[in-house]
Design an enzyme around this catalytic site. Structure first.
Site, PDB file in Angstrom:
ATOM      1  N   LYS A 116      36.151  42.445  31.330  1.00 14.16           N
ATOM      2  CA  LYS A 116      37.306  41.581  30.987  1.00 14.16           C
ATOM      3  C   LYS A 116      37.596  41.426  29.301  1.00 14.16           C
ATOM      4  O   LYS A 116      36.585  42.234  28.865  1.00 14.16           O
ATOM      5  CB  LYS A 116      36.820  40.119  31.482  1.00 14.16           C
ATOM      6  CG  LYS A 116      36.572  40.290  32.963  1.00 14.16           C
ATOM      7  CD  LYS A 116      38.059  40.241  33.808  1.00 14.16           C
ATOM      8  CE  LYS A 116      37.940  40.621  35.167  1.00 14.16           C
ATOM      9  NZ  LYS A 116      37.276  39.866  36.145  1.00 14.16           N
TER      10      LYS A 116
HETATM   11  C1  LIG Z   1      37.037  39.603  37.657  1.00 15.18           C
HETATM   12  C2  LIG Z   1      37.748  38.594  38.413  1.00 15.18           C
HETATM   13  C3  LIG Z   1      36.998  37.694  39.140  1.00 15.18           C
HETATM   14  C4  LIG Z   1      35.675  37.583  39.319  1.00 15.18           C
HETATM   15  O1  LIG Z   1      34.933  37.768  38.265  1.00 15.18           O
HETATM   16  P1  LIG Z   1      33.364  38.027  38.306  1.00 15.18           P
HETATM   17  O2  LIG Z   1      32.854  37.718  36.880  1.00 15.18           O
HETATM   18  O3  LIG Z   1      33.286  39.584  38.470  1.00 15.18           O
HETATM   19  O4  LIG Z   1      32.591  37.544  39.383  1.00 15.18           O
HETATM   20  C5  LIG Z   1      37.806  36.923  40.020  1.00 15.18           C
HETATM   21  N1  LIG Z   1      39.339  36.865  40.030  1.00 15.18           N
HETATM   22  C6  LIG Z   1      39.948  37.660  38.953  1.00 15.18           C
HETATM   23  C7  LIG Z   1      41.416  37.813  39.183  1.00 15.18           C
HETATM   24  C8  LIG Z   1      39.334  38.830  38.533  1.00 15.18           C
HETATM   25  O5  LIG Z   1      39.888  39.628  37.806  1.00 15.18           O
END
Ligand SMILES: *Cc1c(COP(=O)(O)O)cnc(C)c1O
Length: 414
Positions: free
Chosen positions: A197
């Protein structure tokens, strides 16, 4: 005459490598050292998770937020705080990470997929409203790839039908909608700090409690900590309902403090690069750049555009192969298929050997329920965007798409 494509032996558009950089440095190391010197890595005893949340709250202008072990956990915490329970339906987008739906099913609630708009790839408010039943409890609005959903319309529907709104902001740090940051508009905003992210703590997440209500905050906080209510010196261990342990550690909090200092720069770069790509792709026959929701700014977690294959003498896969050969990494779609076409939904089997909780509802996951979502994933091309790219990199991405589109352009079509 169009130029010879690299895939046919011509010169590649991308001759200099993409810009790179390191996301972690001395700032993170210093915070980590301090965390370890506390001689505790527990959020309630240490200062790092608290400081991390304080900075995050200031940045977002919210009174309360809760730290979690992942973005998936953040969404589950928001669902728990929203009172989502067995047999409830929760409406969300079929173009998302599975982390959006995990918490829904762990609450023994039922994910219901509404269709998305063909140009923003985000929830179509009309489709959301059409999916509402007596069981509907909440909407999880996913701001895909940094692009805000049409929140005015979604909030109006939610208020009319008395539904909670959870914003999935895992891909949309500092994205703006009509002067507000996404994540502060619905009842809860959920973020992820997994390693892919905008900012990373390895894994982690945050939930904003936008009501600013202390009891709402207490419930969300306890839901992330096995129902322990730890505030100052008071600890309440009463168990009234089930809650998981999704605590963030001091190590994650420490890295997060340093990462937050970089977030504005990261998002500014991505906003600029995404907008430059869209401007550069305007007016190319066969290329459909993404539409950004009216009144908003996207912080582009990735860049997804569509092809109008009726104007191109190539399949999407051929187009993608040609673009890769030009030195521009890209793939078809974002996820291979809408979430509801995954076997778990097709079999209606979240827990092996039972159809519960799907058996509580007559929701459909048949192919065709979200035609726009299905078409988008078939006809779109995804390119990465990085804050470390240079303006030349963005120019080369545009040039490569132009070159490939010109080559494959159907004679006699415009
Ligand atoms: C990355 C992501 C998640 C989940 O996040 P994690 O930290 O990997 O559990 C949920 N929703 C969206 C749209 C994402 O891109």
């Amino acid at each position: 005459m169009s130029e010879q494509l690299a895939i046919h032996g011509g010169a590649k558009v991308k001759s200099i490598p993409f810009g790179t950089g390191r996301r972690f440095g001395e700032e993170e190391l210093q915070e980590l050292r301090e965390a370890l010197e506390q001689d505790t890595l527990f959020y309630h005893y240490g200062a790092k998770v608290k400081r991390f949340l304080q900075k995050f709250n200031e940045m977002y202008g919210v009174k309360y937020s809760v730290a979690t072990s992942s973005g998936t956990a953040a969404i589950h915490v928001a669902l728990g705080a929203a009172g989502v329970t067995a047999g409830d339906e929760v409406i969300t987008s079929p173009i998302t990470d599975q982390g959006t739906v995990v918490g829904i099913l762990y609450q023994n609630a039922i994910p219901v997929f509404a269709d998305v708009l063909p140009d923003t790839y985000n929830l179509d408010p009309a489709s959301v409203e059409a999916r509402i039943t007596k069981r509907t409890k909440a909407i999880v609005a996913v701001h895909l790839a940094g692009n805000p959903c049409d929140m005015d319309a979604i909030m109006a529907i939610a208020r009319k039908h008395n539904l909670k709104v959870i914003e999935d902001c895992a891909q949309s740090y500092l994205s703006e909608y009509k002067g507000k940051l996404v994540g502060t508009i619905g009842d809860y905003g959920c973020f992820s700090t997994n390693d892919f992210k905008h900012i990373s703590t390895g894994d982690g997440g945050m939930v904003t409690i936008n009501s600013g209500d202390e009891e709402d905050y207490t419930i969300a906080h306890a839901f992330a900590d096995k129902n322990y209510q730890r505030f100052d010196t008071k600890v309440n261990r009463d168990i009234h309902h089930l809650a998981p342990n999704y605590r963030m550690t001091e190590l994650q909090g420490a890295v997060g403090i340093a990462q937050l200092d970089k977030l504005a720069w990261i998002c500014d770069k991505r906003k600029e690069y995404g907008a430059t790509l869209t401007a550069g792709l305007a007016g190319i026959p066969g290329i459909l750049p993404p539409a950004i929701t009216e009144g908003s700014a996207s912080s582009y977690w990735f860049y997804l555009f569509r092809l109008d294959t009726s104007l191109l003498n190539a399949t999407v896969d051929e187009f993608v192969a040609a673009l890769n050969a030009e030195g521009i990494p890209s793939i078809r779609g974002y996820i291979p298929q809408p979430v509801y076409l995954q076997p778990m939904f097709q079999k209606k089997e979240a827990y092996p050997g039972t159809n519960y909780p799907f058996s509580l509802s007559d929701v459909s996951y048949d192919q065709g329920i979200c035609p726009n979502a299905e078409a988008i994933l078939q006809t779109s091309v995804r390119m990465g965007i990085s804050e470390f790219y240079t303006a030349d990199d963005i120019r080369d991405m545009v040039a490569a798409i132009r070159k490939v589109a010109a080559y494959y352009r159907m004679p006699g079509r415009s």
